[in-house]
Design a protein around this motif. Structure first.
Motif, PDB file in Angstrom:
ATOM      1  N   ASP A  32      24.385  11.142  88.255  1.00  0.00           N
ATOM      2  CA  ASP A  32      25.028  12.450  88.029  1.00  0.00           C
ATOM      3  C   ASP A  32      24.091  13.444  87.335  1.00  0.00           C
ATOM      4  OD1 ASP A  32      27.398  11.068  88.861  1.00  0.00           O
ATOM      5  OD2 ASP A  32      27.794  10.482  86.793  1.00  0.00           O
ATOM      6  N   SER A  47      24.383  10.876  83.583  1.00  0.00           N
ATOM      7  CA  SER A  47      25.148   9.743  83.060  1.00  0.00           C
ATOM      8  C   SER A  47      24.175   8.585  82.858  1.00  0.00           C
ATOM      9  CB  SER A  47      26.219   9.298  84.057  1.00  0.00           C
ATOM     10  OG  SER A  47      27.118  10.338  84.329  1.00  0.00           O
ATOM     11  N   PHE A  63      32.677   2.121  86.045  1.00  0.00           N
ATOM     12  CA  PHE A  63      31.755   3.112  85.462  1.00  0.00           C
ATOM     13  C   PHE A  63      32.139   3.280  83.990  1.00  0.00           C
ATOM     14  CE2 PHE A  63      31.990   4.184  90.009  1.00  0.00           C
ATOM     15  CZ  PHE A  63      30.648   4.169  90.331  1.00  0.00           C
ATOM     16  N   MET A  65      30.530   3.918  80.981  1.00  0.00           N
ATOM     17  CA  MET A  65      29.335   4.322  80.252  1.00  0.00           C
ATOM     18  C   MET A  65      29.640   4.697  78.799  1.00  0.00           C
ATOM     19  SD  MET A  65      29.535   5.346  83.547  1.00  0.00           S
ATOM     20  CE  MET A  65      29.070   6.861  84.313  1.00  0.00           C
ATOM     21  N   TRP A 100      31.496  10.075  81.495  1.00  0.00           N
ATOM     22  CA  TRP A 100      31.092  10.337  82.885  1.00  0.00           C
ATOM     23  C   TRP A 100      30.180  11.554  82.974  1.00  0.00           C
ATOM     24  CZ3 TRP A 100      35.483   8.914  86.925  1.00  0.00           C
ATOM     25  CH2 TRP A 100      35.693   7.530  86.878  1.00  0.00           C
ATOM     26  N   ALA A 101      30.088  12.133  84.169  1.00  0.00           N
ATOM     27  CA  ALA A 101      29.036  13.110  84.472  1.00  0.00           C
ATOM     28  C   ALA A 101      29.036  14.341  83.551  1.00  0.00           C
ATOM     29  CB  ALA A 101      29.205  13.568  85.913  1.00  0.00           C
ATOM     30  N   ILE A 151      37.466  15.573  85.130  1.00  0.00           N
ATOM     31  CA  ILE A 151      36.060  15.158  84.918  1.00  0.00           C
ATOM     32  C   ILE A 151      35.065  16.193  85.447  1.00  0.00           C
ATOM     33  CG2 ILE A 151      36.625  12.694  85.041  1.00  0.00           C
ATOM     34  CD1 ILE A 151      35.501  12.798  87.990  1.00  0.00           C
ATOM     35  N   ASP A 152      33.802  15.837  85.327  1.00  0.00           N
ATOM     36  CA  ASP A 152      32.664  16.490  85.993  1.00  0.00           C
ATOM     37  C   ASP A 152      32.548  17.984  85.700  1.00  0.00           C
ATOM     38  OD1 ASP A 152      32.267  13.978  86.967  1.00  0.00           O
ATOM     39  OD2 ASP A 152      32.453  14.471  89.080  1.00  0.00           O
ATOM     40  N   GLU A 243      34.953  15.563  93.929  1.00  0.00           N
ATOM     41  CA  GLU A 243      34.440  15.592  92.547  1.00  0.00           C
ATOM     42  C   GLU A 243      33.040  16.201  92.566  1.00  0.00           C
ATOM     43  OE1 GLU A 243      34.347  11.448  91.345  1.00  0.00           O
ATOM     44  OE2 GLU A 243      32.731  10.973  92.720  1.00  0.00           O
ATOM     45  N   GLY A 244      32.392  16.222  91.427  1.00  0.00           N
ATOM     46  CA  GLY A 244      30.978  16.596  91.355  1.00  0.00           C
ATOM     47  C   GLY A 244      30.694  18.052  91.682  1.00  0.00           C
ATOM     48  N   THR A 292      29.219   6.514  95.286  1.00  0.00           N
ATOM     49  CA  THR A 292      29.273   7.884  94.758  1.00  0.00           C
ATOM     50  C   THR A 292      28.067   8.705  95.199  1.00  0.00           C
ATOM     51  OG1 THR A 292      28.062   7.418  92.723  1.00  0.00           O
ATOM     52  CG2 THR A 292      30.449   7.058  92.673  1.00  0.00           C
ATOM     53  N   HIS A 294      26.383  12.648  93.895  1.00  0.00           N
ATOM     54  CA  HIS A 294      26.576  13.677  92.852  1.00  0.00           C
ATOM     55  C   HIS A 294      25.231  14.365  92.655  1.00  0.00           C
ATOM     56  CE1 HIS A 294      28.868  14.774  89.006  1.00  0.00           C
ATOM     57  NE2 HIS A 294      27.717  15.430  88.928  1.00  0.00           N
ATOM     58  N   HIS A 309      21.616  11.237  92.989  1.00  0.00           N
ATOM     59  CA  HIS A 309      21.408   9.814  92.713  1.00  0.00           C
ATOM     60  C   HIS A 309      21.720   8.984  93.946  1.00  0.00           C
ATOM     61  CE1 HIS A 309      25.863   9.641  91.341  1.00  0.00           C
ATOM     62  NE2 HIS A 309      25.790   8.933  92.442  1.00  0.00           N
ATOM     63  N   ARG A 320      23.152   3.223  89.087  1.00  0.00           N
ATOM     64  CA  ARG A 320      22.500   4.185  89.975  1.00  0.00           C
ATOM     65  C   ARG A 320      21.165   4.679  89.408  1.00  0.00           C
ATOM     66  NH1 ARG A 320      28.038   7.436  89.787  1.00  0.00           N
ATOM     67  NH2 ARG A 320      27.738   6.742  87.640  1.00  0.00           N
TER      68      ARG A 320
END
Ligand code: FUB
Length: 340
Positions: A32, A47, A63, A65, A100-101, A151-152, A243-244, A292, A294, A309, A320
């Protein structure tokens, strides 16, 4: 078709022979990547993927993280410097799990790191942390941004200095759970069967307050329409937002780009305002290795680059590695599709 900036963008790598694209970071798993140019250098806010031994599910529990690193480069293909851990889950008072991202922005002499995390009730919100340096460490605000969810985050600052946040992600990103205006836990992926012919769920866009710590207005939908001006439908999985989100401006047009998630494309849509509507234009990148996809898009000294990624290094979808290559355009600004 001619590109505006040449075919052999990355030294030694041909746009048409992508097998040579190497991961930028190999000692950690990273994903991400949000890239920005600050003070003439490239800074990447990705990420940091880890093996947390959480079984894979449709909500992205694997995921899991726990911190962020920042990387810098003097040029898009130059040496990558790891600036270490800049924010840790244990230091974010409101967060429970899953960093996340992220994205970053600079204003008022301060660098802002925006990040999604689940709170202690397992609901995603977006937090913000600040630093006087692009490489952190970042000090988190005690609470998530009021009114934020999902998110994102991607923060875009227009030429007039106004900053906007784009955010959202369906399925594990929980955007669908806010469809009625309040959190509805029963919606686990999207709006579900029978809704395929309704407009797809939209990413959100909102103007940031002057201090960059809160939203300055109610959230708006990022509307994506087809060539006839009709909303992209929920069943149109090759084109609908998943997303993203990312925003960049080129030749006075606003380019909203995003991932289609379960169909694994990076797509873009074009508009004449940061709020949209945006007309779907095409695929930026075909599916990469791993579930994924992103990206971010950044201008460095007049050439455009896409940071993205794949999972080539590990062969595992949740571990990733980030990569970069030049983004090429046709003369009319259309983005040339990349075959990863
Ligand atoms: O990295 C976790 C999630 O995977 C991101 O928030 C999504 O965009 C997808 O890349």
């Amino acid at each position: 078709a001619l590109s505006l900036s040449g075919t052999f963008a990355v030294p030694g790598f041909c746009q048409d022979k992508p097998a040579a694209i190497k991961p930028l970071v190999t000692d950690l798993f990273t994903a991400d990547p949000s890239a920005h140019v600050f003070n003439g250098k490239i800074f990447i806010y990705p990420s940091h993927d880890i093996e947390a031994n959480v079984p894979q599910d449709d909500e992205g529990g694997h995921f899991n993280m726990r911190d962020y690193h920042v990387y810098s480069m003097d040029s898009p293909t130059g040496k990558v410097t790891d600036h270490g851990v800049v924010l840790d889950l244990k230091d974010i008072p409101w967060a429970g799990r899953q960093l996340w991202a992220p994205d970053a922005a600079f204003k008022n002499g301060t660098y802002y790191l925006y990040f999604p995390a689940k709170d202690k009730q397992d609901v995603f919100h977006i937090g913000v942390a600040t630093s006087k340096s692009p490489t952190g460490p970042f000090k988190p605000q005690p609470e998530p941004i009021p009114g934020s969810y999902s998110i994102d985050p991607a923060v875009f600052t227009d030429l007039d200095g106004t900053s906007y946040m784009y955010f959202g992600g369906i399925w594990g990103g929980q955007l669908q759970r806010w469809h009625t205006g309040k959190y509805e836990k029963s919606l686990s992926t999207d709006l579900g069967k029978g809704h395929e012919n309704e407009p797809a769920l939209s990413a959100k866009v909102v103007k940031m307050s002057k201090d960059m710590l809160s939203f300055d207005e109610p959230l708006r939908d990022v509307q994506i329409v087809d060539e006839n001006g009709k909303p992209i439908l929920a069943g149109d999985k090759d084109r609908r937002f998943f997303e993203g989100a990312w925003m960049h401006k080129f030749n006075n047009k606003y380019y909203f780009s995003y991932s289609t998630g379960d169909t694994h494309f990076l797509c873009y849509a074009e508009g004449s305002s940061p709020y949209g509507p945006f007309t779907y234009k095409g695929v930026i990148m075909k599916p990469v290795e791993g579930w994924t996809t992103h990206h971010s898009i950044v201008d460095f000294k007049g050439k455009w680059y896409i940071y993205y990624h794949d999972a080539a290094l590990s062969g595992k979808t949740h571990l990733r590695n980030i990569k970069v290559r030049e983004l090429l355009r046709e003369k009319d600004g259309a983005i040339r599709t990349i075959e990863p």
